[in-house]
Design an enzyme around this catalytic site. Structure first.
Site, PDB file in Angstrom:
ATOM      1  N   GLU A 158       9.156  -4.395  10.652  1.00 20.21           N
ATOM      2  CA  GLU A 158       9.579  -3.090  10.137  1.00 20.21           C
ATOM      3  C   GLU A 158       9.946  -2.119  11.250  1.00 20.21           C
ATOM      4  O   GLU A 158       9.229  -1.974  12.238  1.00 20.21           O
ATOM      5  CB  GLU A 158       8.473  -2.451   9.294  1.00 20.21           C
ATOM      6  CG  GLU A 158       8.867  -1.073   8.765  1.00 20.21           C
ATOM      7  CD  GLU A 158       7.887  -0.475   7.777  1.00 20.21           C
ATOM      8  OE1 GLU A 158       8.157   0.648   7.293  1.00 20.21           O
ATOM      9  OE2 GLU A 158       6.870  -1.108   7.483  1.00 20.21           O
ATOM     10  N   GLU A 179      -1.390  -5.712   8.434  1.00 22.37           N
ATOM     11  CA  GLU A 179      -0.640  -5.218   9.587  1.00 22.37           C
ATOM     12  C   GLU A 179      -1.246  -5.833  10.831  1.00 22.37           C
ATOM     13  O   GLU A 179      -2.422  -5.611  11.144  1.00 22.37           O
ATOM     14  CB  GLU A 179      -0.670  -3.689   9.624  1.00 22.37           C
ATOM     15  CG  GLU A 179       0.086  -3.074   8.448  1.00 22.37           C
ATOM     16  CD  GLU A 179       0.203  -1.565   8.530  1.00 22.37           C
ATOM     17  OE1 GLU A 179      -0.232  -0.981   9.541  1.00 22.37           O
ATOM     18  OE2 GLU A 179       0.727  -0.963   7.574  1.00 22.37           O
ATOM     19  N   LYS A 210      -1.340  -9.432   2.570  1.00 20.48           N
ATOM     20  CA  LYS A 210      -0.597  -9.025   3.764  1.00 20.48           C
ATOM     21  C   LYS A 210      -1.450  -8.083   4.596  1.00 20.48           C
ATOM     22  O   LYS A 210      -2.145  -7.224   4.044  1.00 20.48           O
ATOM     23  CB  LYS A 210       0.723  -8.348   3.406  1.00 20.48           C
ATOM     24  CG  LYS A 210       1.547  -7.947   4.654  1.00 20.48           C
ATOM     25  CD  LYS A 210       2.920  -7.444   4.288  1.00 20.48           C
ATOM     26  CE  LYS A 210       2.922  -6.027   3.766  1.00 20.48           C
ATOM     27  NZ  LYS A 210       2.479  -5.035   4.796  1.00 20.48           N
ATOM     28  N   ASP A 244       0.830  -1.206   0.000  1.00 24.29           N
ATOM     29  CA  ASP A 244       0.000   0.000   0.000  1.00 24.29           C
ATOM     30  C   ASP A 244       0.866   1.259   0.000  1.00 24.29           C
ATOM     31  O   ASP A 244       0.356   2.369  -0.138  1.00 24.29           O
ATOM     32  CB  ASP A 244      -0.995   0.003   1.155  1.00 24.29           C
ATOM     33  CG  ASP A 244      -0.336  -0.091   2.523  1.00 24.29           C
ATOM     34  OD1 ASP A 244       0.904  -0.178   2.595  1.00 24.29           O
ATOM     35  OD2 ASP A 244      -1.078  -0.086   3.530  1.00 24.29           O
ATOM     36  N   SER A 245       2.173   1.086   0.075  1.00 24.49           N
ATOM     37  CA  SER A 245       3.106   2.191  -0.145  1.00 24.49           C
ATOM     38  C   SER A 245       2.929   2.791  -1.530  1.00 24.49           C
ATOM     39  O   SER A 245       3.401   3.905  -1.793  1.00 24.49           O
ATOM     40  CB  SER A 245       4.554   1.713   0.038  1.00 24.49           C
ATOM     41  OG  SER A 245       4.801   0.543  -0.729  1.00 24.49           O
TER      42      SER A 245
END
Length: 275
Positions: free
Chosen positions: A189, A122, A120, A51-52
């Site tokens: 991260e 979070e 993916k 989503d970056s």
């Protein structure tokens, strides 16, 4: 007259990544477009449609504004451009944190419409149950702990994690919960190096580091950062190229040729046939 087709290339799958725990490090990069995916595919085990993309491609200030439709669009492009690497697509903010049923429906839509191999998420405090729900119903899931970009509004910015005792404990618990829920790998991260090593040693699935530790089971970077496409890059990025500088030189040369009327030249012009 017989014809034969090129044998299909088998894509890397979740069990292949899982089997790399404590083995040869897993090479991962982000990809958002078909041409970039094609360039990266030969060298990477896993391509993440992160989503970056909201920040890197669309100029958003953070990832919160990224939509499911945006992720599907870019996921489709990356699948078209790649053949061998596993393609994982991020579920964007607001698409999986609530009920397990909604998380499953959104993940299933992403996989059906893109053909990707996994999603993916979070792995915040409430997400482990949703990971388990999705995995039990046939969706491979990768977790993400530590600095969680989708939590930027709560955190007040992008800050390194795991330097203090209680925060360290919570991140370790979230990594354990994601792995125990069935995640086949966990991105770690922006955490203290020692914590990244502890997580890697503690959980049974591979860790993919970004701003974490060389001791992780694999590494990932935002490709555009690694290639030097931006003036500023985070501390944890090593630049392997200067694409920004190369583009600037190429565009300057083009502009000069246009202004001097040396482009297009004879080699770039079509002429009518004689006679």
């Amino acid at each position: 007259m017989s014809s034969h087709r090129e044998a299909p290339v088998r894509r890397v799958a979740a069990p292949d990544i899982l089997a790399r725990k404590s083995g040869t490090p897993i090479v991962c990069l982000t990809a958002y477009t078909a041409p970039m995916a094609e360039l990266l595919d030969e060298h990477c085990d896993l391509l993440l449609v992160g989503d970056s993309v909201g920040m890197v491609v669309h100029g958003l200030p953070n990832t919160v504004g990224v939509t499911l439709d945006m992720m599907i669009l870019h996921g489709q492009a990356v699948m078209r451009g790649s053949r061998r690497a596993m393609v994982v697509v991020d579920l964007p903010f607001g698409s999986y944190e609530g009920s397990a049923e909604v998380a499953y429906d959104n993940a299933a839509r992403v996989m059906k419409e893109t053909g990707c191999s996994a999603v993916k998420v979070e792995a915040g405090p409430t997400v482990a149950a949703n990971i388990e729900y999705m995995v039990r119903r046939g969706i491979p899931v990768m977790g993400h702990v530590g600095l969680r970009p989708q939590a930027v509004m709560v955190e007040g910015g992008f800050k390194a994690k795991g330097k203090g005792g209680e925060e360290r404990r919570l991140i370790l618990e979230e990594a354990r919960a994601a792995a125990d829920a069935g995640a086949f790998a966990v991105v770690v991260e922006g955490v203290a190096e020692g914590l990244a090593r502890e997580i890697t040693q503690d959980i049974a699935v591979p860790t993919i580091g970004i701003g974490a530790s060389a001791g992780c089971d694999g590494q990932i970077l935002v490709t555009d950062d690694m290639l030097g496409l931006f003036d500023w890059t985070p501390k944890f990025v090593r630049r392997y190229g200067d694409i920004r500088g190369e583009i600037a030189k190429a565009v300057a040369a083009y502009a000069e040729d246009v202004r001097n009327r040396t482009f297009p030249g004879p080699a770039e012009i079509y002429y009518a046939k004689a006679g």
